[in-house]
Design a protein around this motif. Structure first.
Motif: not given
Length: 57
Positions: A1-17, A52-56
């Motif tokens: 998973m790359m930074r800025g991808s849709k999944l990355d943005e969703i996980l970041t938003l969920l974490f912030m909430l 972990i997803l970003r790393y692998f």
């Protein structure tokens, strides 16, 4: 998973909430101690999975 991808943005938003929810429960009082630990734990778990997803991928 790359930074800025849709999944990355969703996980970041969920974490912030969840992080905001943890802070709100924390300041509401001692009666919500279990909720603070549960919501905060879920937020941390999501962030760890994201790294972990970003790393692998």
């Amino acid at each position: 998973m790359m930074r800025g991808s849709k999944l990355d943005e969703i996980l970041t938003l969920l974490f912030m909430l969840l992080a905001i929810g943890t802070v709100v429960c924390f300041f509401l009082g001692a009666a919500y101690r279990t909720e603070v630990l549960v919501v905060g734990g879920i937020a941390v778990a999501i962030r760890i999975v994201q790294y972990i997803l970003r790393y692998f991928y």
